[in-house]
Design a protein around this motif. Sequence first.
Motif, PDB file in Angstrom:
ATOM      1  N   GLY A 163      -7.784  -9.804  19.043  1.00  0.00           N
ATOM      2  CA  GLY A 163      -7.357  -8.509  18.530  1.00  0.00           C
ATOM      3  C   GLY A 163      -6.698  -7.596  19.543  1.00  0.00           C
ATOM      4  O   GLY A 163      -6.296  -6.483  19.205  1.00  0.00           O
ATOM      5  N   TRP A 164      -6.546  -8.067  20.776  1.00  0.00           N
ATOM      6  CA  TRP A 164      -5.886  -7.280  21.819  1.00  0.00           C
ATOM      7  C   TRP A 164      -4.497  -7.846  22.115  1.00  0.00           C
ATOM      8  O   TRP A 164      -4.344  -9.058  22.271  1.00  0.00           O
ATOM      9  CB  TRP A 164      -6.692  -7.311  23.120  1.00  0.00           C
ATOM     10  N   ILE A 165      -3.499  -6.973  22.182  1.00  0.00           N
ATOM     11  CA  ILE A 165      -2.194  -7.345  22.720  1.00  0.00           C
ATOM     12  C   ILE A 165      -2.237  -7.052  24.209  1.00  0.00           C
ATOM     13  O   ILE A 165      -2.317  -5.892  24.618  1.00  0.00           O
ATOM     14  CB  ILE A 165      -1.046  -6.571  22.054  1.00  0.00           C
ATOM     15  N   LEU A 166      -2.205  -8.102  25.019  1.00  0.00           N
ATOM     16  CA  LEU A 166      -2.354  -7.963  26.460  1.00  0.00           C
ATOM     17  C   LEU A 166      -0.983  -7.986  27.140  1.00  0.00           C
ATOM     18  O   LEU A 166       0.050  -8.166  26.487  1.00  0.00           O
ATOM     19  CB  LEU A 166      -3.240  -9.088  26.996  1.00  0.00           C
ATOM     20  N   LYS A 167      -0.969  -7.818  28.431  1.00  0.00           N
ATOM     21  CA  LYS A 167       0.296  -7.836  29.161  1.00  0.00           C
ATOM     22  C   LYS A 167       0.866  -9.254  29.202  1.00  0.00           C
ATOM     23  O   LYS A 167       0.154 -10.233  28.980  1.00  0.00           O
ATOM     24  CB  LYS A 167       0.098  -7.290  30.582  1.00  0.00           C
ATOM     25  N   LEU A 173       5.438  -7.153  20.338  1.00  0.00           N
ATOM     26  CA  LEU A 173       4.619  -7.275  19.137  1.00  0.00           C
ATOM     27  C   LEU A 173       4.086  -5.889  18.776  1.00  0.00           C
ATOM     28  O   LEU A 173       3.951  -5.019  19.629  1.00  0.00           O
ATOM     29  CB  LEU A 173       3.436  -8.214  19.380  1.00  0.00           C
ATOM     30  N   THR A 174       3.759  -5.704  17.503  1.00  0.00           N
ATOM     31  CA  THR A 174       3.118  -4.475  17.062  1.00  0.00           C
ATOM     32  C   THR A 174       1.712  -4.796  16.573  1.00  0.00           C
ATOM     33  O   THR A 174       1.352  -5.966  16.380  1.00  0.00           O
ATOM     34  CB  THR A 174       3.904  -3.829  15.909  1.00  0.00           C
ATOM     35  N   MET A 175       0.928  -3.770  16.351  1.00  0.00           N
ATOM     36  CA  MET A 175      -0.420  -3.980  15.814  1.00  0.00           C
ATOM     37  C   MET A 175      -0.355  -4.674  14.450  1.00  0.00           C
ATOM     38  O   MET A 175      -1.211  -5.492  14.121  1.00  0.00           O
ATOM     39  CB  MET A 175      -1.151  -2.644  15.687  1.00  0.00           C
ATOM     40  N   GLN A 176       0.684  -4.347  13.666  1.00  0.00           N
ATOM     41  CA  GLN A 176       0.832  -4.987  12.360  1.00  0.00           C
ATOM     42  C   GLN A 176       0.942  -6.505  12.487  1.00  0.00           C
ATOM     43  O   GLN A 176       0.385  -7.256  11.682  1.00  0.00           O
ATOM     44  CB  GLN A 176       2.077  -4.464  11.629  1.00  0.00           C
ATOM     45  N   TYR A 213      -1.918 -12.133   7.554  1.00  0.00           N
ATOM     46  CA  TYR A 213      -1.027 -12.097   6.399  1.00  0.00           C
ATOM     47  C   TYR A 213      -1.849 -11.758   5.149  1.00  0.00           C
ATOM     48  O   TYR A 213      -3.045 -11.989   5.088  1.00  0.00           O
ATOM     49  CB  TYR A 213      -0.371 -13.464   6.204  1.00  0.00           C
ATOM     50  N   GLY A 214      -1.169 -11.232   4.139  1.00  0.00           N
ATOM     51  CA  GLY A 214      -1.829 -10.963   2.870  1.00  0.00           C
ATOM     52  C   GLY A 214      -2.426  -9.576   2.764  1.00  0.00           C
ATOM     53  O   GLY A 214      -3.093  -9.259   1.776  1.00  0.00           O
ATOM     54  N   ASN A 215      -2.189  -8.710   3.773  1.00  0.00           N
ATOM     55  CA  ASN A 215      -2.767  -7.363   3.718  1.00  0.00           C
ATOM     56  C   ASN A 215      -1.742  -6.309   3.311  1.00  0.00           C
ATOM     57  O   ASN A 215      -1.981  -5.107   3.466  1.00  0.00           O
ATOM     58  CB  ASN A 215      -3.403  -6.990   5.066  1.00  0.00           C
ATOM     59  N   ASP A 216      -0.586  -6.765   2.809  1.00  0.00           N
ATOM     60  CA  ASP A 216       0.481  -5.865   2.356  1.00  0.00           C
ATOM     61  C   ASP A 216       1.022  -4.981   3.476  1.00  0.00           C
ATOM     62  O   ASP A 216       1.423  -3.836   3.253  1.00  0.00           O
ATOM     63  CB  ASP A 216       0.011  -4.995   1.188  1.00  0.00           C
ATOM     64  N   ILE A 217       1.012  -5.519   4.691  1.00  0.00           N
ATOM     65  CA  ILE A 217       1.570  -4.826   5.852  1.00  0.00           C
ATOM     66  C   ILE A 217       2.702  -5.678   6.418  1.00  0.00           C
ATOM     67  O   ILE A 217       2.613  -6.906   6.427  1.00  0.00           O
ATOM     68  CB  ILE A 217       0.484  -4.581   6.920  1.00  0.00           C
ATOM     69  N   LEU A 250     -14.557  -0.827  28.320  1.00  0.00           N
ATOM     70  CA  LEU A 250     -14.146   0.566  28.139  1.00  0.00           C
ATOM     71  C   LEU A 250     -13.958   0.950  26.670  1.00  0.00           C
ATOM     72  O   LEU A 250     -14.312   2.065  26.265  1.00  0.00           O
ATOM     73  CB  LEU A 250     -12.830   0.815  28.893  1.00  0.00           C
ATOM     74  N   TYR A 251     -13.384   0.042  25.894  1.00  0.00           N
ATOM     75  CA  TYR A 251     -12.939   0.415  24.552  1.00  0.00           C
ATOM     76  C   TYR A 251     -13.568  -0.397  23.429  1.00  0.00           C
ATOM     77  O   TYR A 251     -13.300  -0.122  22.256  1.00  0.00           O
ATOM     78  CB  TYR A 251     -11.404   0.302  24.476  1.00  0.00           C
ATOM     79  N   GLY A 252     -14.357  -1.410  23.771  1.00  0.00           N
ATOM     80  CA  GLY A 252     -15.030  -2.180  22.740  1.00  0.00           C
ATOM     81  C   GLY A 252     -14.190  -3.318  22.199  1.00  0.00           C
ATOM     82  O   GLY A 252     -13.051  -3.555  22.619  1.00  0.00           O
ATOM     83  N   SER A 253     -14.740  -4.033  21.248  1.00  0.00           N
ATOM     84  CA  SER A 253     -14.074  -5.184  20.652  1.00  0.00           C
ATOM     85  C   SER A 253     -12.976  -4.742  19.692  1.00  0.00           C
ATOM     86  O   SER A 253     -13.082  -3.709  19.028  1.00  0.00           O
ATOM     87  CB  SER A 253     -15.097  -6.042  19.903  1.00  0.00           C
ATOM     88  N   MET A 254     -11.917  -5.548  19.630  1.00  0.00           N
ATOM     89  CA  MET A 254     -10.838  -5.321  18.658  1.00  0.00           C
ATOM     90  C   MET A 254     -10.788  -6.440  17.622  1.00  0.00           C
ATOM     91  O   MET A 254      -9.792  -6.613  16.924  1.00  0.00           O
ATOM     92  CB  MET A 254      -9.493  -5.232  19.401  1.00  0.00           C
ATOM     93  N   LYS A 255     -11.875  -7.189  17.506  1.00  0.00           N
ATOM     94  CA  LYS A 255     -11.877  -8.339  16.611  1.00  0.00           C
ATOM     95  C   LYS A 255     -11.716  -7.970  15.135  1.00  0.00           C
ATOM     96  O   LYS A 255     -11.378  -8.821  14.325  1.00  0.00           O
ATOM     97  CB  LYS A 255     -13.151  -9.159  16.814  1.00  0.00           C
ATOM     98  N   HIS A 256     -11.958  -6.718  14.813  1.00  0.00           N
ATOM     99  CA  HIS A 256     -11.780  -6.310  13.411  1.00  0.00           C
ATOM    100  C   HIS A 256     -10.326  -6.478  12.974  1.00  0.00           C
ATOM    101  O   HIS A 256     -10.045  -6.599  11.782  1.00  0.00           O
ATOM    102  CB  HIS A 256     -12.237  -4.873  13.197  1.00  0.00           C
ATOM    103  N   LEU A 257      -9.398  -6.501  13.940  1.00  0.00           N
ATOM    104  CA  LEU A 257      -7.994  -6.718  13.577  1.00  0.00           C
ATOM    105  C   LEU A 257      -7.718  -8.183  13.208  1.00  0.00           C
ATOM    106  O   LEU A 257      -6.636  -8.489  12.695  1.00  0.00           O
ATOM    107  CB  LEU A 257      -7.081  -6.303  14.739  1.00  0.00           C
ATOM    108  N   GLN A 258      -8.674  -9.054  13.450  1.00  0.00           N
ATOM    109  CA  GLN A 258      -8.536 -10.450  13.034  1.00  0.00           C
ATOM    110  C   GLN A 258      -9.029 -10.658  11.606  1.00  0.00           C
ATOM    111  O   GLN A 258      -8.942 -11.762  11.080  1.00  0.00           O
ATOM    112  CB  GLN A 258      -9.330 -11.355  13.981  1.00  0.00           C
TER     113      GLN A 258
END
Length: 311
Positions: A186-190, A212-215, A220-224, A298-306
């Motif tokens: 869920g993280w876009i890294l360098k 890349l963007t967060m979208q 897929y399938g989330n209408d974004i 510092l910012y926690g998990s971003m796995k919810h974006l998966q």
Amino acid sequence: MSLKYTMEVIELLDDASASGEMVVDLFTAFPHVEASYETVAGEKGSTDFVKIIIKGTEGKISGGTAPSIGIVGRLGGLGARPNRLGFVSDGDGAAAAVTVALKLAHMSEKGDRLPGDVYVTTHICPDAPTRPHKPVEFMGSPVDMTAKNNYEVFPEMDAILSIDTTKGNRIINHRGFAISPTVKSGWILKFSDDLLRIMEMTTGELPVTFALTMQDITPYGNDIYHLNSIIQPTIATDAPVVGVAITAKTTVPGCGTGASHEVDIAQAVRYCIEVAKEFTQGQTVFYEQSEFARLEQLYGSMKHLQTSGNE
């Protein structure tokens, strides 16, 4: 060196009867290669998912500890028959992935075996549907993204290169290929300095990258809106994923025929092989582990974006 095999693979796949069996048959004579396929049906037809494993000298399959790399060829289909005749631009991802496997298989036979195992996956569909998309039509697929990830992304892959035609946009204006930043959990890294260095070496040019963007990293399938499916393997794994986009200066529809360039595909193939060599030897990293750990601290998990989100 890769161009010969690229032309051979494209000639094989440019066929209204192209199938997983035809691809698997390419690898029956190689002693260090396992190749298989499975036909999977969806709402809009069926496709053959192909899995090719080139075994390393110290790979985990043989009880070793060398890291494994995944090469995923992403696409909707090789063709859009009967509406379009011939091999479509969208098929470049599959052609590149199969070519990587074929070149590595020949290298293994000649004594140049990589330390780690290489997993090559893609799917073979000569008659995929199309679907509306701006600025140009996208290729559709007989099966959904969940099925693709189930058959193309495996826990054994310690890192993944995802190859996909990425010409149907106005974001990348370069003919050849470009790479994405690393995406993990869920993280876009360098951008990986190692992967940029290898690109400079294999092309003899300055590296070409795309944003890349967060979208793009949501399922897929989330209408974004998504650039395309190039980074969708990251939804199904916590391994680092980098997109290898086969690109054009102009906006080219995925369902366009006569739009594939063998030299561009071969260039991407050569790049992926060199990354596989270094990664399975432990010489190349996709991301800095300490920096990733610091981000999560510092910012926690971003796995919810998966996931598919609140819905």
